[in-house]
Design an enzyme around this catalytic site. Sequence first.
Site, PDB file in Angstrom:
ATOM      1  N   ASP A  30     -43.534  14.508 -32.173  1.00 10.17           N
ATOM      2  CA  ASP A  30     -42.128  14.523 -31.790  1.00 10.17           C
ATOM      3  C   ASP A  30     -41.928  13.623 -30.557  1.00 10.17           C
ATOM      4  OD1 ASP A  30     -39.621  16.793 -32.297  1.00 10.17           O
ATOM      5  OD2 ASP A  30     -39.560  15.525 -30.501  1.00 10.17           O
ATOM      6  N   ASN A  86     -35.567  24.127 -38.656  1.00  8.14           N
ATOM      7  CA  ASN A  86     -34.201  24.394 -38.206  1.00  8.14           C
ATOM      8  C   ASN A  86     -33.242  24.008 -39.330  1.00  8.14           C
ATOM      9  OD1 ASN A  86     -35.077  25.177 -35.627  1.00  8.14           O
ATOM     10  ND2 ASN A  86     -35.048  23.074 -34.875  1.00  8.14           N
ATOM     11  N   VAL A  95     -31.526  16.341 -36.615  1.00 14.39           N
ATOM     12  CA  VAL A  95     -31.788  15.229 -37.541  1.00 14.39           C
ATOM     13  C   VAL A  95     -31.664  15.765 -38.971  1.00 14.39           C
ATOM     14  CG1 VAL A  95     -33.457  13.533 -38.343  1.00 14.39           C
ATOM     15  CG2 VAL A  95     -33.303  14.056 -35.896  1.00 14.39           C
ATOM     16  N   HIS A  99     -37.294  18.500 -42.154  1.00 19.82           N
ATOM     17  CA  HIS A  99     -38.564  18.369 -41.434  1.00 19.82           C
ATOM     18  C   HIS A  99     -38.980  19.742 -40.925  1.00 19.82           C
ATOM     19  CE1 HIS A  99     -35.263  17.873 -38.573  1.00 19.82           C
ATOM     20  NE2 HIS A  99     -36.046  18.442 -37.666  1.00 19.82           N
ATOM     21  N   HIS A 101     -41.361  21.715 -37.932  1.00 18.19           N
ATOM     22  CA  HIS A 101     -42.004  21.553 -36.623  1.00 18.19           C
ATOM     23  C   HIS A 101     -43.326  22.322 -36.614  1.00 18.19           C
ATOM     24  CE1 HIS A 101     -38.265  20.234 -34.335  1.00 18.19           C
ATOM     25  NE2 HIS A 101     -37.747  20.703 -35.452  1.00 18.19           N
TER      26      HIS A 101
HETATM   27  P1  AMP Z   1     -34.312  19.313 -35.224  1.00 15.91           P
HETATM   28  O1  AMP Z   1     -33.614  19.879 -34.024  1.00 15.91           O
HETATM   29  O2  AMP Z   1     -35.058  20.383 -35.996  1.00 15.91           O
HETATM   30  O3  AMP Z   1     -33.405  18.493 -36.098  1.00 15.91           O
HETATM   31  O4  AMP Z   1     -35.437  18.389 -34.639  1.00 15.91           O
HETATM   32  C1  AMP Z   1     -35.342  16.992 -34.607  1.00 15.91           C
HETATM   33  C2  AMP Z   1     -36.491  16.525 -33.788  1.00 15.91           C
HETATM   34  O5  AMP Z   1     -36.666  15.153 -34.032  1.00 15.91           O
HETATM   35  C3  AMP Z   1     -36.296  16.702 -32.285  1.00 15.91           C
HETATM   36  O6  AMP Z   1     -37.321  17.538 -31.771  1.00 15.91           O
HETATM   37  C4  AMP Z   1     -36.393  15.266 -31.752  1.00 15.91           C
HETATM   38  O7  AMP Z   1     -37.059  15.204 -30.520  1.00 15.91           O
HETATM   39  C5  AMP Z   1     -37.148  14.570 -32.854  1.00 15.91           C
HETATM   40  N1  AMP Z   1     -36.915  13.131 -32.942  1.00 15.91           N
HETATM   41  C6  AMP Z   1     -35.736  12.488 -32.981  1.00 15.91           C
HETATM   42  N2  AMP Z   1     -35.925  11.153 -33.079  1.00 15.91           N
HETATM   43  C7  AMP Z   1     -37.266  10.968 -33.143  1.00 15.91           C
HETATM   44  C8  AMP Z   1     -38.103   9.816 -33.255  1.00 15.91           C
HETATM   45  N3  AMP Z   1     -37.601   8.579 -33.341  1.00 15.91           N
HETATM   46  N4  AMP Z   1     -39.440  10.009 -33.262  1.00 15.91           N
HETATM   47  C9  AMP Z   1     -39.969  11.232 -33.174  1.00 15.91           C
HETATM   48  N5  AMP Z   1     -39.234  12.368 -33.072  1.00 15.91           N
HETATM   49  C10 AMP Z   1     -37.901  12.227 -33.042  1.00 15.91           C
END
Ligand code: AMP
Length: 133
Positions: A30, A86, A95, A99, A101
């Site tokens: 992340d 999430n 995002v 995905h 975590h």
């Molecule tokens: P969520 O809140 O479950 O949608 O988590 C999205 C995650 O994507 C967050 O923890 C961000 O820090 C991570 N994220 C967003 N952009 C990137 C990126 N370019 N590379 C790696 N992680 C990312």
Amino acid sequence: MNDCVFCNIIQGKIPAKKVYEDELVVAFHDANPTSPVHVLIVPRLHVPTFNDIPEGDPILTHMGEVARKIAKDLGVAESGYRFFVNVNRGGGQVVFHLHAHVVAGNDFGTLLIKLAIGGAILWRRLARLGHKK
Ligand code: AMP
């Protein structure tokens, strides 16, 4: 999906620190880790949310198996880790490409969960004391 950050990572258009990949998923660190270990497991296929996974699709099982492998490789399988998804804005999703975590260590989410459990136990004990009077 050109505007999807995870699609761009999968296609190699945006850099990421990959830890694993196969024909179905890509996993990478992340960019804003909340703990010492914070890896995202992302299906290659663009599925916006957990709710959009078709019934009977084995992708989540595969993501779980990959999570176990990553946890083992990163040395946290025995000490412990969290594996979670999430779902939508109310569930903390930022995002909109499915995905999972994999988080281990003293992260903020674990601290909040521990505080909530501790608070609930304390509340029940106080309530019981109140009833005995
Ligand atoms: P969520 O809140 O479950 O949608 O988590 C999205 C995650 O994507 C967050 O923890 C961000 O820090 C991570 N994220 C967003 N952009 C990137 C990126 N370019 N590379 C790696 N992680 C990312």
